[in-house]
Design an enzyme around this catalytic site. Structure first.
Site, PDB file in Angstrom:
ATOM      1  N   ASN A 205       0.854  -1.186   0.000  1.00 53.45           N
ATOM      2  CA  ASN A 205       0.000   0.000   0.000  1.00 53.45           C
ATOM      3  C   ASN A 205       0.892   1.239   0.000  1.00 53.45           C
ATOM      4  O   ASN A 205       2.132   1.145  -0.067  1.00 53.45           O
ATOM      5  CB  ASN A 205      -0.973  -0.017   1.172  1.00 53.45           C
ATOM      6  N   SER A 206       0.273   2.392   0.102  1.00 57.94           N
ATOM      7  CA  SER A 206       1.025   3.640   0.022  1.00 57.94           C
ATOM      8  C   SER A 206       2.064   3.752   1.131  1.00 57.94           C
ATOM      9  O   SER A 206       3.228   4.104   0.887  1.00 57.94           O
ATOM     10  CB  SER A 206       0.059   4.825   0.088  1.00 57.94           C
ATOM     11  N   GLY A 207       1.648   3.438   2.368  1.00 57.22           N
ATOM     12  CA  GLY A 207       2.572   3.538   3.491  1.00 57.22           C
ATOM     13  C   GLY A 207       3.723   2.566   3.387  1.00 57.22           C
ATOM     14  O   GLY A 207       4.881   2.906   3.699  1.00 57.22           O
ATOM     15  N   GLU A 208       3.434   1.336   2.951  1.00 51.94           N
ATOM     16  CA  GLU A 208       4.487   0.331   2.809  1.00 51.94           C
ATOM     17  C   GLU A 208       5.463   0.712   1.697  1.00 51.94           C
ATOM     18  O   GLU A 208       6.674   0.458   1.800  1.00 51.94           O
ATOM     19  CB  GLU A 208       3.858  -1.035   2.542  1.00 51.94           C
ATOM     20  N   ASP A 280      -6.654  -7.373   1.672  1.00 56.33           N
ATOM     21  CA  ASP A 280      -6.622  -8.841   1.643  1.00 56.33           C
ATOM     22  C   ASP A 280      -7.431  -9.364   0.463  1.00 56.33           C
ATOM     23  O   ASP A 280      -7.025 -10.312  -0.218  1.00 56.33           O
ATOM     24  CB  ASP A 280      -7.194  -9.414   2.942  1.00 56.33           C
TER      25      ASP A 280
END
Length: 518
Positions: A205-208, A280
């Protein structure tokens, strides 16, 4: 891009026919939802008092990925660590009820099963309480490696779900290196831990992604070009052949080695504050698609459609194959009257979505239309197309138009992936509708300028933006109609000549001059 009807139907049918075997390896979580009404604030502390009406427990984390993959038609084996506690027993039972094979779950004596408990008061989560499993010892890791080795035999795909809750790469990577399925997907908080696996696809995702790159990506749609520019770095650091970066309401960006252009999908944002686990679902759907050897871009488009299904539901939800097909085969719901449209626009705006509005006759939809509608959709989160009714088309275009009825024209537009909502209006201009909806962006295609439009002053008066998108030469509706008539006239003339007549009755003149507008 959004998945179209044929793509989804074909994929669901292929999965149903082949029943691929997907192995899910990762951190199993039990999600508990305690739901009630928050009617007052406690005198003991500044916290709401929730009167409980329902408590449910569902698979979360890697277990949620497993039940989603099963709901989409795959055979699924779940590999992970659970405790011998009540939460572990409930989680196993929920997985088995969903049709997931739990033979390969490793039960650790004396261990706790990770549980995330949410208390929902009214329409929002009031508090979440996490009970985390302890880091497993070497013996548990060896047992997990053995379970992975048994589970992946004959598997079509494997997906690793690592939430930093116990599953270790050293227990999994050597096994998958020895007996690698045709598709390996990794969904991990820290992708560098799995770089040695060289996954076929990673789904940060964006944060990862920001963590992987060591820098902020920005906010909103501004993240897209940053992600695209960082393609080589993302793939190098993750060790992956491809990466799809999920950007919540801004959809996804697929990064592929050697691709000239990044592939994008569009999300359907929802205001549901209790939704959980859409990532998920996305990962499960992409893995199932790859398990039947679908092209990567098709897999991502279908995964986005599946995630769009669950974000509209409360709690940790599952997208079934039937729900996925239904979500892309109901264009009629996209065609709405003005009251329903106003309600939908108000809800979208409350959810922080940017509304884009355009209008036209769209009599014979052609490449010029689809190009300009795709460009319009890029300018916001919700594209509304207002369609002239049949009478207003006749007033604007002449008595021989429209070629197609308003109902048919609306149905065609509603089936386009880039169009969110369609409505029909009876006035010569859409100004009354614009004044009611007050869209953030008003778009026109063709060779107009803002100064040529009556709508420009109305839109700018309330602070909206008027945007003119590219004109595609030789793709006006009138030009298309003229070419059809000219071809028909030529055919009739040839037939008349063959029959020994002069074909003098054939009308070869175009009806009107080419129109620059839809």
């Amino acid at each position: 891009m959004t998945a179209d009807v044929r793509l989804v139907r074909d994929l669901v049918a292929t999965v149903d026919d082949r029943e691929p075997l997907v192995v899910v390896i990762g951190d199993c979580i039990l999600d508990r939802w305690t739901v009630g009404k928050a009617e007052r604030v406690s005198r003991e502390a500044p916290a709401p008092v929730v009167r409980v009406t329902e408590t449910i427990a569902v698979p979360g984390g890697a277990a949620n990925t497993a039940v989603n993959a099963r709901a989409l038609g795959a055979r699924v084996r779940m590999v992970g660590l659970i405790g011998d506690d009540e939460s572990g027993r409930v989680l196993r039972e929920r997985l088995e009820t969903a049709g997931v094979d739990t033979t390969y779950l490793v039960e650790v004596p004396g261990a706790r099963t990770t549980t995330k408990s949410r208390v929902v008061g009214g329409d929002r989560v009031v508090v979440r309480v996490d009970e985390l499993a302890a880091t497993p010892d070497a013996h548990a890791g060896a047992r997990l490696a053995g379970a992975v080795a048994r589970a992946v035999r004959t598997a079509d795909a494997a997906v690793v779900c690592d939430y930093d809750l116990g599953v270790q790469p050293e227990d999994v990577v050597p096994v998958l290196d020895r007996d690698r399925p045709s598709a390996v997907v990794v969904d991990a908080h820290d992708l560098t831990r799995w770089a040695a696996l060289h996954p076929d696809l990673v789904t940060p995702n964006s944060g990862e992604t920001a963590g992987l790159l060591g820098r902020d990506l920005g906010a909103g749609s501004a993240r897209v070009p940053v992600v695209v520019d960082a393609r080589d770095e993302v793939l190098a650091r993750s060790g992956a052949r491809a990466a799809v970066v999920t950007l919540d309401r801004d959809g996804t960006v697929l990064l592929e080695r050697g691709a000239d252009q990044a592939f994008r999908t569009r999300a359907t944002p929802a205001s549901e504050q209790q939704a959980s686990g859409a990532g998920d679902t996305f990962c499960a759907a992409a893995t199932v698609a790859l398990a039947v050897r679908a092209p990567l871009r098709d897999a991502i488009a279908v995964a986005q459609a599946a995630a769009d299904v669950v974000v509209r539901e409360a709690g940790t939800s599952v997208c079934t194959a039937a729900a996925l097909v239904e979500s892309v085969t109901a264009p009629a719901a996209t065609v709405v009257d003005h009251d329903d449209l106003a309600t939908a626009v108000e809800a979208a705006r409350a959810a922080g979505r940017r509304v884009v509005f355009t209008n036209g006759c769209f009599d014979v939809v052609h490449r010029g239309h689809t190009t300009y509608l795709r460009q319009a959709r890029e300018l916001g989160d919700l594209l509304v197309v207002a369609l002239n009714d049949d009478d207003s088309v006749r007033r604007l275009k002449g008595p021989e138009r429209p070629i197609n009825t308003a109902e048919d024209r609306a149905g065609v537009l509603a089936a386009l992936a880039c169009v969110d909502l369609v409505t029909v209006f009876a006035t010569d201009t859409p100004i009354p509708l614009i004044e009611r909806l007050r869209p953030e962006v008003y778009v026109k295609g063709g060779d107009y300028s803002p100064e040529m439009l009556q709508e420009t002053g109305v839109v700018r008066a309330y602070g909206g933006e008027v945007v003119m998108v590219d004109y595609v030469p030789e793709h006006s509706t009138t030009a298309v109609v003229r070419r059809i008539r000219e071809a028909a006239a030529a055919t009739a003339a040839a037939a008349a000549a063959d029959a020994g007549t002069d074909g003098a009755a054939v009308d070869t003149a175009p009806a009107t001059e080419p129109d620059p507008a839809p």
